[in-house]
Design a protein around this motif. Structure first.
Motif, PDB file in Angstrom:
ATOM      1  N   TYR A   1       8.657 103.092  73.263  1.00 31.71           N
ATOM      2  CA  TYR A   1       7.996 101.853  73.640  1.00 31.71           C
ATOM      3  C   TYR A   1       7.049 102.018  74.825  1.00 31.71           C
ATOM      4  O   TYR A   1       6.178 101.182  75.049  1.00 31.71           O
ATOM      5  N   VAL A   2       7.255 103.067  75.602  1.00 28.83           N
ATOM      6  CA  VAL A   2       6.468 103.310  76.816  1.00 28.83           C
ATOM      7  C   VAL A   2       6.143 104.790  76.872  1.00 28.83           C
ATOM      8  O   VAL A   2       6.928 105.617  76.409  1.00 28.83           O
TER       9      VAL A   2
ATOM     10  N   ALA B   1       3.022 103.893  83.792  1.00 24.62           N
ATOM     11  CA  ALA B   1       3.786 103.619  82.569  1.00 24.62           C
ATOM     12  C   ALA B   1       2.905 102.713  81.721  1.00 24.62           C
ATOM     13  O   ALA B   1       2.340 101.736  82.220  1.00 24.62           O
ATOM     14  N   ARG B   2       2.784 103.024  80.437  1.00 20.95           N
ATOM     15  CA  ARG B   2       1.907 102.271  79.542  1.00 20.95           C
ATOM     16  C   ARG B   2       2.651 101.915  78.267  1.00 20.95           C
ATOM     17  O   ARG B   2       3.403 102.718  77.729  1.00 20.95           O
ATOM     18  N   LEU B   3       2.421 100.703  77.777  1.00 20.72           N
ATOM     19  CA  LEU B   3       2.978 100.304  76.484  1.00 20.72           C
ATOM     20  C   LEU B   3       2.379 101.172  75.385  1.00 20.72           C
ATOM     21  O   LEU B   3       1.176 101.418  75.371  1.00 20.72           O
ATOM     22  N   THR B   4       3.218 101.605  74.479  1.00 17.51           N
ATOM     23  CA  THR B   4       2.733 102.292  73.289  1.00 17.51           C
ATOM     24  C   THR B   4       2.454 101.229  72.223  1.00 17.51           C
ATOM     25  O   THR B   4       2.864 100.064  72.374  1.00 17.51           O
TER      26      THR B   4
ATOM     27  N   GLU C   1      15.092  95.562  78.880  1.00 19.03           N
ATOM     28  CA  GLU C   1      14.056  96.303  78.162  1.00 19.03           C
ATOM     29  C   GLU C   1      12.866  95.389  77.874  1.00 19.03           C
ATOM     30  O   GLU C   1      11.711  95.754  78.120  1.00 19.03           O
ATOM     31  N   PHE C   2      13.160  94.220  77.354  1.00 16.68           N
ATOM     32  CA  PHE C   2      12.105  93.276  77.016  1.00 16.68           C
ATOM     33  C   PHE C   2      11.330  92.869  78.258  1.00 16.68           C
ATOM     34  O   PHE C   2      10.102  92.786  78.240  1.00 16.68           O
ATOM     35  N   LYS C   3      12.051  92.605  79.339  1.00 14.81           N
ATOM     36  CA  LYS C   3      11.414  92.172  80.587  1.00 14.81           C
ATOM     37  C   LYS C   3      10.450  93.236  81.099  1.00 14.81           C
ATOM     38  O   LYS C   3       9.357  92.917  81.575  1.00 14.81           O
ATOM     39  N   THR C   4      10.801  94.490  80.988  1.00 18.99           N
ATOM     40  CA  THR C   4       9.924  95.573  81.427  1.00 18.99           C
ATOM     41  C   THR C   4       8.678  95.630  80.553  1.00 18.99           C
ATOM     42  O   THR C   4       7.554  95.732  81.056  1.00 18.99           O
ATOM     43  N   LEU C   5       8.853  95.541  79.234  1.00 18.17           N
ATOM     44  CA  LEU C   5       7.697  95.504  78.331  1.00 18.17           C
ATOM     45  C   LEU C   5       6.834  94.278  78.622  1.00 18.17           C
ATOM     46  O   LEU C   5       5.598  94.348  78.599  1.00 18.17           O
TER      47      LEU C   5
END
Length: 161
Positions: free
Chosen positions: A94-95, A109-112, A50-54
């Motif tokens: 988160y996305v 896909a965008r960070l919220t 999860e962290f790696k994707t963010l």
């Protein structure tokens, strides 16, 4: 580590103490960093994937977005598997997904704000662990170690270093 190296000396033909000492220490440091990172992320109820994707989204700079295909490529995974990851991150808030305004067929896909916030807190704590480890050495030794590790990595994959 010295005990490990001592145990194998004379037991393996062609055994090189120096090589074994370096290899087991690198492996041990890698495990230490993995465990420390996982402990940090557990505080945020996050998994490494999860962290790696963010992290990848954040790395792109504002507006912190990428296509699923771009993310899949950087994470070395199939687009279908990445879709599952984005789904999970979207459920956690988160996305978010949206259509590209220039090409409505393209999904991004965008960070919220929540995703950016948790990434910032997590990266700060991870950096603190890494800094604590590396700063056990004086600055000149840190520079030398970085150069030596770069050379080793270049021997395995010039792009990685």
């Amino acid at each position: 580590m010295d005990w490990h190296v001592d145990q194998w000396e004379g037991e393996i033909p062609g055994f090189d103490r120096r090589v074994e000492g370096i290899a087991v220490r690198l492996q041990s440091l890698g495990r230490y960093l993995d465990r420390s990172r996982d402990a940090v992320l557990a505080k945020y109820e996050m998994q490494w994937w999860e962290f790696k994707t963010l992290h990848l989204l954040r790395r792109n700079g504002p507006p912190y977005q990428a296509t699923p295909g771009e993310l899949a490529k950087h994470l070395a995974m199939s687009p279908a598997a990445l879709t599952n990851r984005v789904d999970a991150l979207e459920r956690r808030g988160y996305v978010e997904r949206h259509h590209d305004r220039d090409d409505r067929r393209k999904i991004l896909a965008r960070l919220t704000p929540a995703g950016l916030d948790i990434w910032q807190r997590g990266i700060g704590d991870i950096q603190a662990v890494e800094q604590s480890l590396v700063r056990a050495l004086p600055a000149p030794d840190q520079d030398q170690l970085e150069a030596l590790l770069r050379t080793l990595l270049q021997s395995t994959d010039p792009e990685t270093a």
